[in-house]
Write a protein that holds these residues in place. Structure first.
Motif, PDB file in Angstrom:
ATOM      1  N   PHE A 368      42.665  35.089  43.542  1.00 16.07           N
ATOM      2  CA  PHE A 368      42.866  34.337  42.405  1.00 16.07           C
ATOM      3  C   PHE A 368      44.612  34.301  42.154  1.00 16.07           C
ATOM      4  O   PHE A 368      45.138  33.768  40.587  1.00 16.07           O
ATOM      5  N   GLY A 369      45.520  34.586  43.243  1.00 20.18           N
ATOM      6  CA  GLY A 369      46.613  34.229  43.098  1.00 20.18           C
ATOM      7  C   GLY A 369      48.040  35.438  42.582  1.00 20.18           C
ATOM      8  O   GLY A 369      48.904  35.071  41.741  1.00 20.18           O
ATOM      9  N   GLY A 370      46.605  36.393  42.115  1.00 16.94           N
ATOM     10  CA  GLY A 370      47.828  37.502  41.130  1.00 16.94           C
ATOM     11  C   GLY A 370      46.764  37.462  39.779  1.00 16.94           C
ATOM     12  O   GLY A 370      47.865  38.568  39.381  1.00 16.94           O
ATOM     13  N   MET A 371      46.511  36.225  39.070  1.00 15.38           N
ATOM     14  CA  MET A 371      46.229  36.417  38.255  1.00 15.38           C
ATOM     15  C   MET A 371      44.841  37.544  37.609  1.00 15.38           C
ATOM     16  O   MET A 371      44.643  37.979  38.387  1.00 15.38           O
ATOM     17  N   THR A 372      44.990  38.157  36.021  1.00 14.40           N
ATOM     18  CA  THR A 372      44.317  38.773  36.020  1.00 14.40           C
ATOM     19  C   THR A 372      42.677  38.128  35.612  1.00 14.40           C
ATOM     20  O   THR A 372      42.828  37.175  35.621  1.00 14.40           O
ATOM     21  N   SER A 373      41.933  38.979  35.510  1.00 12.27           N
ATOM     22  CA  SER A 373      40.474  38.631  35.322  1.00 12.27           C
ATOM     23  C   SER A 373      40.520  37.644  33.882  1.00 12.27           C
ATOM     24  O   SER A 373      39.579  36.632  33.872  1.00 12.27           O
ATOM     25  N   LEU A 374      41.513  37.918  32.916  1.00 11.30           N
ATOM     26  CA  LEU A 374      41.037  37.224  31.378  1.00 11.30           C
ATOM     27  C   LEU A 374      41.678  36.810  31.545  1.00 11.30           C
ATOM     28  O   LEU A 374      41.584  35.459  30.912  1.00 11.30           O
ATOM     29  N   GLU A 375      43.056  36.417  32.248  1.00 13.93           N
ATOM     30  CA  GLU A 375      43.553  34.837  32.408  1.00 13.93           C
ATOM     31  C   GLU A 375      42.917  33.937  33.207  1.00 13.93           C
ATOM     32  O   GLU A 375      42.642  32.987  32.748  1.00 13.93           O
ATOM     33  N   VAL A 376      41.971  34.689  34.156  1.00 12.06           N
ATOM     34  CA  VAL A 376      41.343  33.274  34.275  1.00 12.06           C
ATOM     35  C   VAL A 376      39.913  32.697  34.036  1.00 12.06           C
ATOM     36  O   VAL A 376      40.180  31.883  33.956  1.00 12.06           O
ATOM     37  N   ALA A 377      39.482  34.012  33.571  1.00 11.70           N
ATOM     38  CA  ALA A 377      38.377  33.445  32.414  1.00 11.70           C
ATOM     39  C   ALA A 377      38.738  32.646  30.774  1.00 11.70           C
ATOM     40  O   ALA A 377      38.216  31.339  30.756  1.00 11.70           O
ATOM     41  N   LYS A 378      40.160  33.196  31.134  1.00 15.98           N
ATOM     42  CA  LYS A 378      40.545  32.169  29.696  1.00 15.98           C
ATOM     43  C   LYS A 378      41.273  30.379  30.405  1.00 15.98           C
ATOM     44  O   LYS A 378      41.030  29.666  29.812  1.00 15.98           O
ATOM     45  N   GLU A 379      41.481  30.607  31.853  1.00 15.12           N
ATOM     46  CA  GLU A 379      41.656  29.009  31.933  1.00 15.12           C
ATOM     47  C   GLU A 379      40.189  28.615  32.774  1.00 15.12           C
ATOM     48  O   GLU A 379      40.271  27.089  32.226  1.00 15.12           O
TER      49      GLU A 379
END
Length: 546
Positions: A368-379
């Motif tokens: 995910f391009g270095g995004m964290t799991s939490l950031e991905v879930a929020k998006e």
């Protein structure tokens, strides 16, 4: 022309001319050989350079094309290009929609506005059947590029959006779904579209998107019938999953989304849910889903429904009531006959207080391009726009409904020692890899055995051939000796016969000589006797005369 010396000695001149001509030919051949080598090397270098350039050239990006849409009913097609799920056109069976583009189209991306039935595409003189998988967001790659494609409907359906793309790598938001899994590493059971992100989003993006385990999502509720606009949530369901890295199409058990008061204790919310839902049918649905996908891990809601939602509570309750019996063929036998039985190795509940497991959702994810799991879930949750704007729920790992907190409710493979839901189980992909390695090893051993058997048979054949040749040599030697013995015997007999013949000859010669001697002797005696008789006769005659 010969030189003066060559004219004086023509033979030497001819030899010199011949030597010069030979040297010239050799030099020309050598030069041609050098040019050929240089050409080959240069050509190879050019080919390698060209090949390298080709390999390093990135794949061209597909472009969203400018298209014209013409409907057979003559209705306004602008809704099909407004990028809104809230607008859609209604079509009847037999209607056609023709899409044209000046730039050749490599694929159509249709976002339907209702449940999908089979349909057909016609282009370039060919006709194809599509829609068998029921994908709401359906990208269809054309078998060949076309500037005009007609959609032929065989059922009444709605369409929200139609896009077309040129050849090349599709944009990341174009959803090219794979069919639902046959076997799932992880089965996520979610009551509504958005719950899978709010409460299990980390499971989706860590295990499905990042680690590439086989994650299947199954929903209890559909959103077609709740209200006139609730169909939007069906699109949001897919957008959120796709953003989370899920690529296998979700299934929906088909229960209606019914409002249940969640401002009450969990037991009362469950009782209300059981009044509004057929609990026995729901248990059968959950049991069938488990038997169908044979998951290594099942993940679902909190026992108390997170914030007390009765739909979450009843779904979790249905799972807890069937999870100990899914391996029993006499329990709900219809699904056992259809899919066989299955005992889930590990079952996790959201927020379960025992055997706790906390996902690390602050670690960057390379997929995910270095995004964290939490950031991905929020998006991903932002894809559920209707819920973000109306409910005020949030995705976080540091509050009471933390998306990171789970507990191991049931296990057949032991407790966790690490914060990993896949601990103590072997994924289907790994099982296939191991099986493939085993198959290849078995093939290798079989090949070695075959070669060894061939070598053994070849050695036996060689030995048999040697034995045959030895036997043939022995028989030949015996035959030779027998022939020699025969010849010796014949020679002996011939010699004996010869000797016998010689003796007979001598005997006969002796006998002949004796006979001749006897004859001659007898003849002599006869002659003597005759002479004596003649003499006696004369004497008698004389005596008589006297």
């Amino acid at each position: 022309m010969f030189t003066s010396s060559e004219r004086r000695n023509p033979e030497r001149g001819l030899r010199n001319r011949a030597r010069s001509a030979a040297l010239t030919v050799i030099a020309a051949l050598a030069f041609a050989w050098v040019l050929a080598i240089a050409g080959v090397c240069g050509g190879r270098a050019y080919a390698e350079e060209t090949d390298t350039e080709t390999k390093s050239e990135p794949q061209q990006e597909a472009k969203s094309l400018s298209i014209t849409i013409k409907e057979s009913r003559g209705s306004n097609a602008s809704k099909l290009r407004d990028s809104k799920y809230s607008t859609r056109n209604s079509y009847k069976a037999g209607d056609t929609i023709t899409v044209t583009s000046e730039t050749p189209m490599a694929g159509l991306y249709i976002r339907w506005g209702s449940e999908v039935a089979p349909y057909r595409l016609s282009y370039n003189g060919r006709e194809e059947s599509h829609g068998e998988n029921g994908f709401l967001h359906d990208y269809v790659a054309l078998a060949e590029t076309a500037t005009s494609v007609t959609i032929l409907l065989d059922s009444d359906m709605y369409i929200c959006e139609i896009s077309a793309y040129s050849e090349g790598k599709l944009p990341a938001d174009v959803q090219v779904w794979e069919p639902s899994l046959k076997e799932a590493d992880i089965l996520v059971l979610s009551t509504h579209a958005d719950d899978e992100i709010l409460f299990m989003g980390g499971v989706l993006n860590i295990y499905g998107g990042q680690r590439k385990f086989r994650v299947q999502v199954a929903y209890m509720c559909e959103h077609w019938t709740y209200s006139s606009s609730s169909h939007i949530r069906e699109h949001e369901r897919l957008d959120g999953l796709w953003y989370s890295g899920i690529r296998n199409y979700p299934i929906v058990m088909g229960y209606k989304d019914i409002f249940i008061n969640y401002n009450q204790p969990a037991d009362k919310a469950l009782a209300e849910a059981k009044r509004k839902y057929d609990f026995e049918a729901l248990k059968a649905s959950v049991c069938e889903t488990i038997r169908r996908f044979k998951p290594l891990v099942v993940v679902t809601h909190d026992i108390n429904g997170e914030y007390g939602h009765g739909g979450h509570i009843i779904f979790c309750a249905a799972l807890r009531e069937v999870i100990d019996h899914t391996a029993d063929a006499t329990f709900l036998p219809e699904s056992a006959e259809k899919y066989g039985t299955w005992d889930v190795p590990k079952t996790y509940l959201h927020l379960y207080s025992e055997n706790k497991l906390r996902l690390n959702m602050r670690e960057p994810l390379s997929e995910f391009g270095g995004m964290t799991s939490l950031e991905v879930a929020k998006e991903a949750y932002k894809k559920h726009a209707t819920q973000v704007s109306s409910t005020g729920f949030k995705v976080d790992d540091e509050y009471k409904n933390s998306v990171a907190n789970f507990g191991l409710y049931r296990t057949t493979v032991g407790l966790d020692t690490d914060a990993d839901m896949m601990e103590n189980v072997v994924s289907y992909g790994e099982q296939e890899r191991i099986a493939e390695e085993k198959r290849l090893e078995e093939e290798r051993l079989a090949e070695e055995a075959r070669k060894a058997e061939e070598a053994r048979l070849a050695e036996e054949a060689r030995k048999a051939e040697e034995a045959k040749k030895a036997e043939e040599a022995r028989l030949a030697e015996e035959a030779r000796k027998a022939e020699e013995a025969k010849k010796a015997e014949e020679a002996k007999k011939a010699e004996e016969k010869s000797k016998s013949s010689s003796g007979n000859i001598l005997l006969f010669a002796a006998l002949g000589a004796a006979a001749v001697f006897v004859f001659c002797f007898g003849l002599r005696q006869y002659n003597r006797l005759k002479k004596k008789k003649a003499k006696l006769a004369r004497m008698r005659k004389e005596l008589k005369k006297q």
